[in-house]
Design an enzyme around this catalytic site. Structure first.
Site, PDB file in Angstrom:
ATOM      1  N   ASP A  12       0.928  -1.197  -0.114  1.00 29.45           N
ATOM      2  CA  ASP A  12       0.049   0.152  -0.118  1.00 29.45           C
ATOM      3  C   ASP A  12       0.819   1.508  -0.094  1.00 29.45           C
ATOM      4  OD1 ASP A  12      -1.995  -1.863   0.401  1.00 29.45           O
ATOM      5  OD2 ASP A  12      -2.748  -1.174   1.996  1.00 29.45           O
ATOM      6  N   HIS A  52     -10.259   0.507  -3.939  1.00 21.97           N
ATOM      7  CA  HIS A  52     -11.737   0.075  -3.751  1.00 21.97           C
ATOM      8  C   HIS A  52     -12.577   0.736  -4.665  1.00 21.97           C
ATOM      9  CE1 HIS A  52     -10.475  -0.953   0.414  1.00 21.97           C
ATOM     10  NE2 HIS A  52     -10.151   0.233   0.741  1.00 21.97           N
ATOM     11  N   HIS A  84     -10.800   6.586  -0.123  1.00 19.65           N
ATOM     12  CA  HIS A  84      -9.337   6.623  -0.279  1.00 19.65           C
ATOM     13  C   HIS A  84      -9.346   5.463  -1.323  1.00 19.65           C
ATOM     14  CE1 HIS A  84      -9.990   3.475   2.583  1.00 19.65           C
ATOM     15  NE2 HIS A  84      -9.191   3.044   2.476  1.00 19.65           N
ATOM     16  N   LYS A 109      -6.158  -5.350  -3.339  1.00 20.23           N
ATOM     17  CA  LYS A 109      -7.129  -5.629  -2.213  1.00 20.23           C
ATOM     18  C   LYS A 109      -8.347  -4.814  -1.884  1.00 20.23           C
ATOM     19  CE  LYS A 109      -4.387  -3.942   1.539  1.00 20.23           C
ATOM     20  NZ  LYS A 109      -5.300  -2.920   2.156  1.00 20.23           N
ATOM     21  N   CYS A 154      -2.644  -2.944   7.415  1.00 14.97           N
ATOM     22  CA  CYS A 154      -2.244  -3.828   6.425  1.00 14.97           C
ATOM     23  C   CYS A 154      -1.120  -4.701   6.678  1.00 14.97           C
ATOM     24  CB  CYS A 154      -1.956  -3.092   5.049  1.00 14.97           C
ATOM     25  SG  CYS A 154      -1.635  -4.164   3.525  1.00 14.97           S
TER      26      CYS A 154
END
Ligand code: VGL
Ligand code: ZN
Length: 210
Positions: A12, A52, A84, A109, A154
């Site tokens: 991330d 997302h 986000h 993810k 994460c």
């Protein structure tokens, strides 16, 4: 060790988690030089991205609530976040510094609008897989070295899953940064990972293990 069985996982490292992003991690940019410096030590480098859809369950606005409020999810409590890492936006892109690194494969993810995913292996309900575990096993990778964001979400959940999946897990402490919604959550996460069998190390110690 046989370098072929080692992999660096950069979790991330996306614009939205940078101090200038939508869900800022204080000092999140400080780990970039550390990660760039250790990349040449690895022949396999994988990135993960929080990715997302705009109607994602973790976005406070989709519930008429404010970030940091919670809702009851299917299993656990869901913390609500600001919008986000929306798929295909600049905020969801990896930080531009990583463009000079050869990344073998990118994993995504949090793509299911109905369930959040802190781990880079499975969603929070353990129903969907990102394909990372299967890929690593297929390529006979045994030792995972974690870096990136965030230590208390994460990385914590990914490391716990990686240990359960049978990998040997290392966490490069100063190549990770925590969100720390509560004080010291990153430190507690490191203790929890170590208790479960992860090896927490400083990048200077990498040569001992590679
Ligand atoms: C994460 C907050 C919101 C993470 C993802 O993966 O660390 N944290 N979404
Ligand atoms: Zn997210």
């Amino acid at each position: 060790m046989n370098p072929k069985v080692n992999a660096l996982i950069i979790t991330d490292l996306q614009n939205d988690f940078m101090p200038w992003g939508a869900l800022p991690v204080v000092g999140g940019d400080g780990i970039i030089p550390v990660i760039l410096k250790i990349c040449p030590l690895f022949s396999h480098i994988y990135t993960t991205q929080d990715w997302h859809p705009i109607n994602h369950v973790s976005f406070a606005i989709n519930h008429g609530k404010k970030p940091r409020e919670t809702i009851q999810g299917h299993g656990d409590i869901q913390i609500l976040w600001p919008v986000h890492c929306v798929q295909n936006t600049l905020g969801a892109a990896l930080v531009p510094h990583l463009q000079r690194i050869t990344i073998e494969k990118h994993f995504f993810k949090g793509t299911n609008s109905l369930v959040d995913s802190y781990s880079t292996f499975f969603d929070n309900e353990k129903k969907g897989s990102t394909g990372l575990g299967e890929y690593l096993k297929k390529h006979k990778i045994k030792n995972l070295f974690f870096s990136g964001l965030t230590t208390d979400y994460c990385i914590l959940y990914s490391v716990l899953d990686a240990l359960k999946e049978g990998f040997t897990v290392f966490v490069i402490q100063e190549a990770c940064k925590g969100l720390n919604l509560q004080p010291e959550e990153d430190k507690k996460a490191l203790v929890q990972m170590q208790d479960q069998g992860a090896i927490i190390l400083h990048s200077k110690e990498l040569s001992k293990y590679l």
